[in-house]
Scaffold this motif. Sequence first.
Motif, PDB file in Angstrom:
ATOM      1  N   MET A   1       0.845  -1.176   0.000  1.00 31.16           N
ATOM      2  CA  MET A   1       0.000   0.000   0.000  1.00 31.16           C
ATOM      3  C   MET A   1       0.890   1.238   0.000  1.00 31.16           C
ATOM      4  O   MET A   1       1.823   1.334   0.763  1.00 31.16           O
ATOM      5  N   ARG A  84      -1.497   8.392   3.396  1.00 29.91           N
ATOM      6  CA  ARG A  84      -2.656   7.493   3.302  1.00 29.91           C
ATOM      7  C   ARG A  84      -3.396   7.437   4.636  1.00 29.91           C
ATOM      8  O   ARG A  84      -4.626   7.373   4.676  1.00 29.91           O
ATOM      9  N   TYR A  95     -12.612   1.263  -1.949  1.00 29.32           N
ATOM     10  CA  TYR A  95     -11.150   1.243  -1.843  1.00 29.32           C
ATOM     11  C   TYR A  95     -10.620   2.465  -2.554  1.00 29.32           C
ATOM     12  O   TYR A  95     -11.314   3.097  -3.350  1.00 29.32           O
ATOM     13  N   ASP A  99      -4.719   1.591  -3.426  1.00 29.27           N
ATOM     14  CA  ASP A  99      -4.722   0.284  -2.761  1.00 29.27           C
ATOM     15  C   ASP A  99      -4.636  -0.864  -3.761  1.00 29.27           C
ATOM     16  O   ASP A  99      -4.293  -1.988  -3.395  1.00 29.27           O
ATOM     17  N   ILE A 152      -8.895  -6.884  -1.819  1.00 27.48           N
ATOM     18  CA  ILE A 152      -7.682  -6.265  -1.287  1.00 27.48           C
ATOM     19  C   ILE A 152      -7.046  -7.157  -0.234  1.00 27.48           C
ATOM     20  O   ILE A 152      -5.839  -7.372  -0.234  1.00 27.48           O
TER      21      ILE A 152
END
Length: 173
Positions: A1, A84, A95, A99, A152
């Motif tokens: 990420m 983030r 999302y 990501d 994810i």
Amino acid sequence: MSALVCVARIGAAHGVRGAVKLWTFTEDPFAVKRYGPLLSKDGKRQFEVATAREARDHLVATFEGVTTRDEAERLNGIELYVARAKLPATDEDEYYHTDLIGLAAVTTDGAALGRVLAIHNFGAGDIIEIAPPKGTSLLLPFSNAVVPEVDIAGGRVVIALPEEIAGEESEER
């Protein structure tokens, strides 16, 4: 990420007192004022939004310390980022595009396609770019029909490859 997420891009100068056009990539355009200092992509420059007002398809904003048109003109094209961690949490089926970068891309029957390289938007909707292990990247519409699943937690996106891509030559020729 990714540690930083692009939330805005500075456009052309607006007027003579240091204002700029500001294109935001947040659900609420004025959220850029609440994140605190915004960073350049390399993290070396900080920008604090002093004022912002709505214009047709962008904001007109001023930054702390930018008071002349010349100073504003030098900012044109700079993308602005925020950590983030400062962004709001997403719902279960939501999302951030950032990501998705680096996730494995697999077909609906589980065959590996590569990794998500980028999400682009050239004005007609989002495009997902998949980098295969060898060869040219795949650019596909980022729609529910083509990307039916984003996992994810599982580290993957599922791609339903279109049967035919417009413009491809027939192999029978």
